[in-house]
Design an enzyme around this catalytic site. Structure first.
Site, PDB file in Angstrom:
ATOM      1  N   ARG A  40       0.819  -1.202  -0.257  1.00 53.53           N
ATOM      2  CA  ARG A  40      -0.059   0.054   0.075  1.00 53.53           C
ATOM      3  C   ARG A  40       0.928   1.466  -0.300  1.00 53.53           C
ATOM      4  NH1 ARG A  40      -4.802  -2.003   4.034  1.00 53.53           N
ATOM      5  NH2 ARG A  40      -5.961  -3.023   2.657  1.00 53.53           N
ATOM      6  N   LYS A 202     -19.642 -15.096   3.082  1.00 50.56           N
ATOM      7  CA  LYS A 202     -20.936 -14.615   3.491  1.00 50.56           C
ATOM      8  C   LYS A 202     -21.707 -14.254   2.050  1.00 50.56           C
ATOM      9  CE  LYS A 202     -20.194 -12.618   7.765  1.00 50.56           C
ATOM     10  NZ  LYS A 202     -19.651 -11.373   8.300  1.00 50.56           N
ATOM     11  N   GLY A 361      -9.096  -9.213   0.162  1.00 49.13           N
ATOM     12  CA  GLY A 361      -7.846  -9.553   0.715  1.00 49.13           C
ATOM     13  C   GLY A 361      -7.500 -10.956   0.356  1.00 49.13           C
TER      14      GLY A 361
HETATM   15  P1  AMP Z   1     -15.261 -13.146   2.948  1.00 47.42           P
HETATM   16  O1  AMP Z   1     -14.581 -12.318   3.964  1.00 47.42           O
HETATM   17  O2  AMP Z   1     -16.689 -13.411   2.841  1.00 47.42           O
HETATM   18  O3  AMP Z   1     -14.468 -13.262   1.517  1.00 47.42           O
HETATM   19  O4  AMP Z   1     -14.690 -14.818   3.515  1.00 47.42           O
HETATM   20  C1  AMP Z   1     -13.509 -15.363   3.363  1.00 47.42           C
HETATM   21  C2  AMP Z   1     -13.612 -16.484   4.365  1.00 47.42           C
HETATM   22  O5  AMP Z   1     -14.393 -17.486   3.630  1.00 47.42           O
HETATM   23  C3  AMP Z   1     -12.228 -17.227   4.620  1.00 47.42           C
HETATM   24  O6  AMP Z   1     -11.770 -16.886   5.695  1.00 47.42           O
HETATM   25  C4  AMP Z   1     -12.499 -18.643   4.205  1.00 47.42           C
HETATM   26  O7  AMP Z   1     -11.879 -19.564   5.124  1.00 47.42           O
HETATM   27  C5  AMP Z   1     -14.085 -18.662   4.363  1.00 47.42           C
HETATM   28  N1  AMP Z   1     -14.669 -19.511   3.682  1.00 47.42           N
HETATM   29  C6  AMP Z   1     -14.493 -19.983   2.231  1.00 47.42           C
HETATM   30  N2  AMP Z   1     -15.139 -20.905   2.083  1.00 47.42           N
HETATM   31  C7  AMP Z   1     -15.572 -21.490   3.048  1.00 47.42           C
HETATM   32  C8  AMP Z   1     -16.359 -22.821   3.427  1.00 47.42           C
HETATM   33  N3  AMP Z   1     -16.832 -23.555   2.385  1.00 47.42           N
HETATM   34  N4  AMP Z   1     -16.634 -22.945   4.764  1.00 47.42           N
HETATM   35  C9  AMP Z   1     -16.235 -22.118   5.859  1.00 47.42           C
HETATM   36  N5  AMP Z   1     -15.707 -20.907   5.398  1.00 47.42           N
HETATM   37  C10 AMP Z   1     -15.373 -20.894   4.155  1.00 47.42           C
END
Ligand code: AMP
Length: 428
Positions: A40, A202, A361
């Site tokens: 950054r 999410k 990220g």
């Molecule tokens: P986000 O901040 O919504 O992009 O989510 C990122 C997080 O989603 C990461 O820490 C991943 O470990 C988690 N993640 C991705 N796929 C899965 C899954 N199938 N089950 C649980 N966590 C997940």
């Protein structure tokens, strides 16, 4: 619409207050600060160096971490001033506070072409509250306001929004301009096929983006835990997979909209499943892949996408001319659950015919870990900001900067313009 950039304002001899994003990871080892990733800081160099070259008195401000409104020596920006000085090969002075006498004295002693970094904005609770008198104190430090911090542009804070209303001359920096070009123009009129890959935990974070891009993309590929909320919307069992039951209805509507518009909304057809997962120790119980079309077994959870899903994704990604990727395809932090994410990183990097844009990220981390980052057309520096921007929401830190065309329109409206108007508009 294109925003006024630093090239549109005269900065020579002026105090130019620049909001940058120096929220970088700093670790303390035996009391010594170590910046573990200076991406950054490097990303801000084109703007800083241009202002220096043009004789501005550059005043940089940023937040670092979450000090919760209190001074915290471990979240001081002083080590960043040193790194910036090293990277620019110029002296960068440092003010112990971002407002008040400490800051004003430092700013007043600047000469043309000097650079000053202010202490962490978030040492003051007023910053995040967008407090008007705090904004006024910041405004005393600049004749020109520049926002080059895309990562915080979705927040209406004093340094990103409040202060901008109090300084007449405003512009964006080169980094912000690049973000707006790729996330804005390139995705607004994408070369086709335009393929969007979304993952992560999410649905709630990304449903707005899905909804907005359903009218723009040719295909949306969904992985990560959010795929299982879509499974629920289709009435499919999800075992113990991570889901958001209160978002099932939104997922169902997105599926309906995709079908109505003839957009491919691709969900995983197979998954890597485990019975238990230990996030703290980064391990899982032994896992297995489901067969294509097989349900997630009762008591198991999907933690990555499988080979058949990857094969379907490969076809879409390889044929794309515009690619946007945000979010991991599984729990990529844990070995064994990371194959889908790294495979997608490779597929995106391999398509050299496409404009590829990656935000968020975790996706960016996966690209760096696999040494593929330099094969991507543009890596966005803003996670939440890029999602909100792609939802079509106006970002407060960008809305306060005047459009370039306003200035051009003003010039055209002068008496010498074609229409011979006798109305002279003053520059915004
Ligand atoms: P986000 O901040 O919504 O992009 O989510 C990122 C997080 O989603 C990461 O820490 C991943 O470990 C988690 N993640 C991705 N796929 C899965 C899954 N199938 N089950 C649980 N966590 C997940």
């Amino acid at each position: 619409m294109a925003k006024q950039t630093i090239l549109d304002v005269d900065v020579q001899g002026k105090q130019v207050l620049v909001r940058v994003d120096y929220n970088v990871p700093v670790e303390y080892v035996d009391g010594d600060p170590r910046i573990t990733d200076d991406t950054r800081i490097r990303a801000s160099l084109p703007t800083v160096q241009n202002l220096v070259k043009r004789g501005a008195r550059v005043v940089l401000m940023s937040h670092l971490g979450r000090p919760k409104g209190k001074a915290n020596p471990k979240l001081s920006l002083r080590p960043i001033a040193d790194r910036l000085s090293y990277l620019t090969q110029t002296r960068v002075s440092f003010a112990n506070d971002c407002v008040g006498a400490a800051a004003e004295n430092c700013v007043n002693s600047l000469r043309d072409g000097d650079v000053l970094l202010l202490e962490n904005l978030r040492f003051h609770p007023e910053e995040e509250k967008n407090d008007p008198s705090f904004s006024q104190q910041l405004a005393r430090l600049g004749d020109v306001y520049v926002n080059d911090a895309f990562g915080t542009a979705h927040r209406a804070h004093a340094s990103t929004e409040g202060v901008a209303h109090l300084i007449r001359e405003r512009a964006i920096g080169f980094l912000m301009e690049k973000e707006l070009h790729f996330l804005g123009e390139e995705l607004e009129n994408p070369a086709r096929p335009f393929v969007v890959i979304l993952g992560g935990a999410k649905v709630s974070d990304k449903i707005g983006v899905i909804d907005h891009l359903l009218s723009k993309a040719d295909a949306i590929l969904i992985g990560g835990a959010m795929a299982y909320t879509f499974y629920l919307a289709q009435g499919k069992p999800v075992g113990k997979s991570l889901v958001e039951p209160d978002r099932v209805e939104l997922a169902r509507k997105a599926l309906e909209k995709a079908a109505a518009q003839g957009i491919d909304l691709l969900l995983p057809v197979d998954s890597y499943v485990v019975e238990s997962i230990d996030f703290e120790n980064r391990q899982t119980s032994p896992g297995r892949y489901t067969r294509p079309g097989e349900e997630i077994p009762e008591g198991w959870r999907g933690v990555d996408i499988g080979a058949a899903t990857l094969a379907a994704m490969r076809q879409e990604i390889a044929g794309a001319r515009t690619l946007f990727w945000n979010g991991p395809m599984g729990v990529f932090e844990i070995r064994g659950c990371d194959k889908g994410t790294f495979a997608v990183a490779e597929m995106v990097a391999e398509n050299r015919d496409a404009v590829s844009i990656v935000g968020g990220g975790d996706s960016v981390k996966a690209l760096h870990q696999s040494g593929l980052a330099d094969r991507i057309t543009f890596i966005s520096t803003g996670g939440g900001a890029s999602l909100e921007f792609l939802e079509g929401k106006p970002l407060p830190g960008i809305s306060v900067i005047p459009d370039k065309v306003e200035q051009e329109a003003n010039q055209k409206a002068s008496p010498s313009s074609d229409e011979g108007s006798n109305v002279v508009l003053l520059p915004a």
